[in-house]
Design an enzyme around this catalytic site. Sequence first.
Site, PDB file in Angstrom:
ATOM      1  N   ASP A  82       1.964  40.225  40.074  1.00 36.43           N
ATOM      2  CA  ASP A  82       1.398  39.167  39.233  1.00 36.43           C
ATOM      3  C   ASP A  82       2.274  39.088  37.990  1.00 36.43           C
ATOM      4  OD1 ASP A  82      -0.234  37.493  37.697  1.00 36.43           O
ATOM      5  OD2 ASP A  82      -2.098  38.493  38.288  1.00 36.43           O
ATOM      6  N   ASP A  93       1.135  31.570  34.790  1.00 37.63           N
ATOM      7  CA  ASP A  93       0.607  32.797  35.381  1.00 37.63           C
ATOM      8  C   ASP A  93       0.618  32.587  36.893  1.00 37.63           C
ATOM      9  OD1 ASP A  93      -0.839  35.063  36.003  1.00 37.63           O
ATOM     10  OD2 ASP A  93      -2.585  34.579  34.769  1.00 37.63           O
ATOM     11  N   HIS A 153      -8.874  31.403  35.442  1.00 34.99           N
ATOM     12  CA  HIS A 153      -9.258  31.280  34.026  1.00 34.99           C
ATOM     13  C   HIS A 153      -8.514  30.138  33.351  1.00 34.99           C
ATOM     14  CE1 HIS A 153      -5.425  33.512  33.555  1.00 34.99           C
ATOM     15  NE2 HIS A 153      -5.874  34.180  34.595  1.00 34.99           N
ATOM     16  N   HIS A 161      -6.828  34.539  28.813  1.00 35.05           N
ATOM     17  CA  HIS A 161      -8.185  34.227  29.281  1.00 35.05           C
ATOM     18  C   HIS A 161      -8.865  33.436  28.165  1.00 35.05           C
ATOM     19  CE1 HIS A 161      -8.235  36.662  33.008  1.00 35.05           C
ATOM     20  NE2 HIS A 161      -7.243  37.272  32.382  1.00 35.05           N
ATOM     21  N   GLU A 186      -6.721  31.966  41.087  1.00 36.86           N
ATOM     22  CA  GLU A 186      -6.175  33.146  41.777  1.00 36.86           C
ATOM     23  C   GLU A 186      -7.170  33.767  42.753  1.00 36.86           C
ATOM     24  OE1 GLU A 186      -5.169  36.360  39.053  1.00 36.86           O
ATOM     25  OE2 GLU A 186      -6.318  35.443  37.456  1.00 36.86           O
ATOM     26  N   GLU A 281      -1.642  33.090  43.394  1.00 37.52           N
ATOM     27  CA  GLU A 281      -2.036  32.449  42.130  1.00 37.52           C
ATOM     28  C   GLU A 281      -1.066  31.359  41.718  1.00 37.52           C
ATOM     29  OE1 GLU A 281      -3.280  33.759  37.562  1.00 37.52           O
ATOM     30  OE2 GLU A 281      -2.021  35.097  38.755  1.00 37.52           O
TER      31      GLU A 281
END
Length: 298
Positions: A82, A93, A153, A161, A186, A281
């Site tokens: 990640d 992300d 998120h 977040h 994700e 993700e």
Amino acid sequence: MQIEAYIKAGKIASEVREMVRVKDWVGKTVYEICEEVENEIKKRGAKCAFPVNASINEIAAHYTAEPNDPITIKDTDLVKIDLGAQIDGYIADTAVTVCYDAQFDGLVQAAEEALGNAMSMIKVGVKASDIGRAIETTIKKMGFKPIANLSGHSLDQYTIHAGKSIPNIWSIGGFSLSENSAYACEPFVTTEHGGGFVRNGQIKNIFALNSRKKTKNEEADKLLDFIWENFNMLPFALRWIVKEWDEKKGKELLDILIKKKAIQAYPILIEINGQRVAQAEHTFIPKEDGVTITTRVQ
């Protein structure tokens, strides 16, 4: 400018993710993986939005390498890598699961397919709960289980977040996607024998600033300033500090800052039945007529 920064960060993150996807990491240590992936992000002109996570098998998330971490990838391991890139605090992300054991290909496929199905329904006004339903339905249809207490998120400048969750299961209520906001989706998937939840593990090796309030410990305050100047409110790792302080000292100072609640430590997250977990993700920005997936391969 904000959207441009998100898109630039996304392009860099997607290039690095695809490099990660095709590379053979067997025999490499998690330290080598994290350092190499982070260097690739920097080489392309972005900063790391958080320490690269290399979470193996039943560890679902939040494991990053310790300084000179000796854990080595085996050909039976399922590794979630990640990674995050940021330009001026605007974050991309994204994650990929690398797997060299064919018996777990289905698990990886389920995460990717759930993500693809979620992305295909995105536009302004779509409910987060409906995205969760699409993810859950896809995963269960393929004979696996979604992880119910992990979610995507909302993102904001220097904030990973940002307060809103995109669930991996159907849930009541929730919010609707708004235009020109960035979100990460994700899906996390475990086997049919998994409990479908994660618990906190003992290890905590990712940290983030809580407060810039001085501690009255001169050395610890120096570290506090260093963290703010270099990482802002974004997560960081001990590895990133030992370039300035030696490991023993760095750890001591971090402990002081944790006790003073100036920084928080994030535990690793482990599947409750010890079953393997896969993840995929993307970062996306909803539009009236669809979506800009910033981390899709251009």
